[in-house]
Design a protein around this motif. Sequence first.
Motif, PDB file in Angstrom:
ATOM      1  N   ILE A 125       1.215  14.406  -5.960  1.00  0.00           N
ATOM      2  CA  ILE A 125       0.988  13.072  -5.381  1.00  0.00           C
ATOM      3  C   ILE A 125       2.345  12.463  -5.055  1.00  0.00           C
ATOM      4  O   ILE A 125       3.238  12.411  -5.901  1.00  0.00           O
ATOM      5  N   SER A 126       2.486  12.015  -3.818  1.00  0.00           N
ATOM      6  CA  SER A 126       3.711  11.351  -3.368  1.00  0.00           C
ATOM      7  C   SER A 126       3.306  10.050  -2.686  1.00  0.00           C
ATOM      8  O   SER A 126       2.622  10.067  -1.665  1.00  0.00           O
ATOM      9  N   VAL A 127       3.727   8.947  -3.260  1.00  0.00           N
ATOM     10  CA  VAL A 127       3.366   7.632  -2.742  1.00  0.00           C
ATOM     11  C   VAL A 127       4.369   7.230  -1.664  1.00  0.00           C
ATOM     12  O   VAL A 127       5.576   7.220  -1.914  1.00  0.00           O
ATOM     13  N   PRO A 128       3.884   6.902  -0.454  1.00  0.00           N
ATOM     14  CA  PRO A 128       4.805   6.488   0.614  1.00  0.00           C
ATOM     15  C   PRO A 128       5.632   5.258   0.208  1.00  0.00           C
ATOM     16  O   PRO A 128       5.158   4.400  -0.554  1.00  0.00           O
ATOM     17  N   ASP A 129       6.851   5.189   0.719  1.00  0.00           N
ATOM     18  CA  ASP A 129       7.726   4.046   0.438  1.00  0.00           C
ATOM     19  C   ASP A 129       7.033   2.735   0.772  1.00  0.00           C
ATOM     20  O   ASP A 129       6.379   2.609   1.808  1.00  0.00           O
ATOM     21  N   GLY A 130       7.194   1.761  -0.112  1.00  0.00           N
ATOM     22  CA  GLY A 130       6.642   0.431   0.105  1.00  0.00           C
ATOM     23  C   GLY A 130       5.217   0.269  -0.405  1.00  0.00           C
ATOM     24  O   GLY A 130       4.654  -0.825  -0.330  1.00  0.00           O
ATOM     25  N   TYR A 131       4.623   1.352  -0.918  1.00  0.00           N
ATOM     26  CA  TYR A 131       3.246   1.307  -1.412  1.00  0.00           C
ATOM     27  C   TYR A 131       3.217   1.662  -2.892  1.00  0.00           C
ATOM     28  O   TYR A 131       4.163   2.233  -3.427  1.00  0.00           O
ATOM     29  N   ALA A 132       2.120   1.332  -3.540  1.00  0.00           N
ATOM     30  CA  ALA A 132       1.881   1.709  -4.932  1.00  0.00           C
ATOM     31  C   ALA A 132       0.450   2.239  -5.027  1.00  0.00           C
ATOM     32  O   ALA A 132      -0.371   1.996  -4.135  1.00  0.00           O
ATOM     33  N   LEU A 133       0.180   2.949  -6.091  1.00  0.00           N
ATOM     34  CA  LEU A 133      -1.146   3.519  -6.330  1.00  0.00           C
ATOM     35  C   LEU A 133      -1.643   3.004  -7.665  1.00  0.00           C
ATOM     36  O   LEU A 133      -0.905   3.019  -8.658  1.00  0.00           O
ATOM     37  N   ARG A 134      -2.881   2.541  -7.685  1.00  0.00           N
ATOM     38  CA  ARG A 134      -3.481   2.082  -8.940  1.00  0.00           C
ATOM     39  C   ARG A 134      -4.983   2.363  -8.921  1.00  0.00           C
ATOM     40  O   ARG A 134      -5.543   2.702  -7.883  1.00  0.00           O
ATOM     41  N   THR A 135      -5.599   2.207 -10.074  1.00  0.00           N
ATOM     42  CA  THR A 135      -7.042   2.404 -10.177  1.00  0.00           C
ATOM     43  C   THR A 135      -7.767   1.056 -10.137  1.00  0.00           C
ATOM     44  O   THR A 135      -7.153  -0.013 -10.228  1.00  0.00           O
ATOM     45  N   TYR A 136      -9.069   1.152 -10.039  1.00  0.00           N
ATOM     46  CA  TYR A 136      -9.959  -0.011  -9.985  1.00  0.00           C
ATOM     47  C   TYR A 136      -9.784  -0.915 -11.199  1.00  0.00           C
ATOM     48  O   TYR A 136      -9.572  -0.445 -12.319  1.00  0.00           O
ATOM     49  N   ARG A 137      -9.881  -2.211 -10.928  1.00  0.00           N
ATOM     50  CA  ARG A 137      -9.910  -3.230 -11.980  1.00  0.00           C
ATOM     51  C   ARG A 137     -11.126  -4.111 -11.720  1.00  0.00           C
ATOM     52  O   ARG A 137     -11.428  -4.404 -10.559  1.00  0.00           O
ATOM     53  N   PRO A 138     -11.824  -4.560 -12.771  1.00  0.00           N
ATOM     54  CA  PRO A 138     -12.939  -5.487 -12.534  1.00  0.00           C
ATOM     55  C   PRO A 138     -12.461  -6.657 -11.678  1.00  0.00           C
ATOM     56  O   PRO A 138     -11.378  -7.190 -11.885  1.00  0.00           O
ATOM     57  N   THR A 173     -19.748  -3.033   8.339  1.00  0.00           N
ATOM     58  CA  THR A 173     -19.189  -4.363   8.595  1.00  0.00           C
ATOM     59  C   THR A 173     -19.857  -5.451   7.765  1.00  0.00           C
ATOM     60  O   THR A 173     -19.560  -6.621   7.946  1.00  0.00           O
ATOM     61  N   ASP A 174     -20.731  -5.065   6.863  1.00  0.00           N
ATOM     62  CA  ASP A 174     -21.474  -6.080   6.109  1.00  0.00           C
ATOM     63  C   ASP A 174     -21.220  -6.013   4.603  1.00  0.00           C
ATOM     64  O   ASP A 174     -22.033  -6.424   3.801  1.00  0.00           O
ATOM     65  N   TRP A 175     -20.041  -5.504   4.221  1.00  0.00           N
ATOM     66  CA  TRP A 175     -19.721  -5.426   2.807  1.00  0.00           C
ATOM     67  C   TRP A 175     -19.286  -6.786   2.276  1.00  0.00           C
ATOM     68  O   TRP A 175     -18.503  -7.496   2.903  1.00  0.00           O
ATOM     69  N   THR A 176     -19.809  -7.140   1.128  1.00  0.00           N
ATOM     70  CA  THR A 176     -19.404  -8.334   0.391  1.00  0.00           C
ATOM     71  C   THR A 176     -19.085  -7.888  -1.030  1.00  0.00           C
ATOM     72  O   THR A 176     -19.453  -6.774  -1.434  1.00  0.00           O
ATOM     73  N   ALA A 177     -18.459  -8.765  -1.785  1.00  0.00           N
ATOM     74  CA  ALA A 177     -18.174  -8.424  -3.180  1.00  0.00           C
ATOM     75  C   ALA A 177     -19.474  -8.142  -3.924  1.00  0.00           C
ATOM     76  O   ALA A 177     -19.567  -7.188  -4.700  1.00  0.00           O
ATOM     77  N   GLU A 178     -20.494  -8.934  -3.674  1.00  0.00           N
ATOM     78  CA  GLU A 178     -21.781  -8.748  -4.350  1.00  0.00           C
ATOM     79  C   GLU A 178     -22.432  -7.422  -3.962  1.00  0.00           C
ATOM     80  O   GLU A 178     -22.931  -6.688  -4.815  1.00  0.00           O
ATOM     81  N   LYS A 179     -22.418  -7.091  -2.676  1.00  0.00           N
ATOM     82  CA  LYS A 179     -22.988  -5.819  -2.230  1.00  0.00           C
ATOM     83  C   LYS A 179     -22.202  -4.652  -2.836  1.00  0.00           C
ATOM     84  O   LYS A 179     -22.778  -3.649  -3.252  1.00  0.00           O
ATOM     85  N   CYS A 180     -20.895  -4.784  -2.903  1.00  0.00           N
ATOM     86  CA  CYS A 180     -20.046  -3.746  -3.493  1.00  0.00           C
ATOM     87  C   CYS A 180     -20.415  -3.535  -4.965  1.00  0.00           C
ATOM     88  O   CYS A 180     -20.559  -2.401  -5.416  1.00  0.00           O
ATOM     89  N   MET A 213     -17.229   5.907 -11.155  1.00  0.00           N
ATOM     90  CA  MET A 213     -16.307   6.113 -12.270  1.00  0.00           C
ATOM     91  C   MET A 213     -15.098   5.220 -12.021  1.00  0.00           C
ATOM     92  O   MET A 213     -14.260   5.518 -11.165  1.00  0.00           O
ATOM     93  N   ALA A 214     -15.006   4.121 -12.746  1.00  0.00           N
ATOM     94  CA  ALA A 214     -13.970   3.115 -12.500  1.00  0.00           C
ATOM     95  C   ALA A 214     -12.563   3.709 -12.516  1.00  0.00           C
ATOM     96  O   ALA A 214     -11.726   3.361 -11.672  1.00  0.00           O
ATOM     97  N   ASP A 215     -12.296   4.604 -13.458  1.00  0.00           N
ATOM     98  CA  ASP A 215     -10.950   5.177 -13.538  1.00  0.00           C
ATOM     99  C   ASP A 215     -10.723   6.256 -12.489  1.00  0.00           C
ATOM    100  O   ASP A 215      -9.628   6.799 -12.372  1.00  0.00           O
ATOM    101  N   GLY A 216     -11.742   6.544 -11.686  1.00  0.00           N
ATOM    102  CA  GLY A 216     -11.626   7.497 -10.586  1.00  0.00           C
ATOM    103  C   GLY A 216     -11.665   6.816  -9.228  1.00  0.00           C
ATOM    104  O   GLY A 216     -11.832   7.463  -8.202  1.00  0.00           O
ATOM    105  N   CYS A 217     -11.522   5.500  -9.226  1.00  0.00           N
ATOM    106  CA  CYS A 217     -11.464   4.727  -7.977  1.00  0.00           C
ATOM    107  C   CYS A 217     -10.016   4.274  -7.792  1.00  0.00           C
ATOM    108  O   CYS A 217      -9.465   3.578  -8.642  1.00  0.00           O
ATOM    109  N   PHE A 218      -9.424   4.709  -6.685  1.00  0.00           N
ATOM    110  CA  PHE A 218      -8.000   4.457  -6.456  1.00  0.00           C
ATOM    111  C   PHE A 218      -7.774   3.522  -5.276  1.00  0.00           C
ATOM    112  O   PHE A 218      -8.510   3.562  -4.287  1.00  0.00           O
ATOM    113  N   PHE A 219      -6.740   2.714  -5.414  1.00  0.00           N
ATOM    114  CA  PHE A 219      -6.304   1.819  -4.341  1.00  0.00           C
ATOM    115  C   PHE A 219      -4.828   2.054  -4.063  1.00  0.00           C
ATOM    116  O   PHE A 219      -4.024   2.136  -5.003  1.00  0.00           O
ATOM    117  N   ALA A 220      -4.497   2.168  -2.787  1.00  0.00           N
ATOM    118  CA  ALA A 220      -3.097   2.092  -2.372  1.00  0.00           C
ATOM    119  C   ALA A 220      -2.857   0.614  -2.096  1.00  0.00           C
ATOM    120  O   ALA A 220      -3.676  -0.053  -1.454  1.00  0.00           O
TER     121      ALA A 220
END
Length: 177
Positions: free
Chosen positions: A19-32, A48-55, A66-73
């Motif tokens: 795993i190599s994170v591009p400059d200027g970015y970070a990688l983390r997992t899901y948080r409530p 186009t109809d996603w909301t926090a509640e629908k998510c 799997m919360a610890d398997g959901c990643f965000f750049a």
Amino acid sequence: MPEQQLRMMRPDLEDLPEISVPDGYALRTYRPGDEAAWSEIMNTGIGTDWTAEKCRKELTETEPFMADGCFFATRSGVAVATACAYDVQPQGISAAQVHMVCAKPSHRGKGLGRLVTLAVLHYMRERGYAAAFLGTDDFRVPAVKTYLGLGFIPDYIEDSHRSRWSAVFAKVGEQPS
């Protein structure tokens, strides 16, 4: 009835690139509480109809999530790309699904789809899964190129998939396997 998504398999999770994170970015997992940011990302490429509640209702509160398997750049702390692992095992094999891969348009072409997908694959391997699969669409040519580069191959699950994959490979500039 709409056509079923194309499916791709990575038959094993050995020899994954580092795993190599591009400059200027970070990688983390899901948080409530990430559902609003996740919805914002998905609204740029997965509906186009996603909301926090629908998510919450359709993703984070479901059994395969799997919360610890959901990643965000992230960039400057703001989530700009995502992918997650889903504990869905097709045909009785020890595989998990790479799910909901998306990046905001202004961050596309920077390797973030590859980053979050690769993070998910490493996560799967660490948890003992033997393989991975994902669904994609015919028009997602940049995504297909990324998946091919990560060792995914077409999985012909419907009669129409041979001709659909041939058309995709013509756009990608590669030969089908």
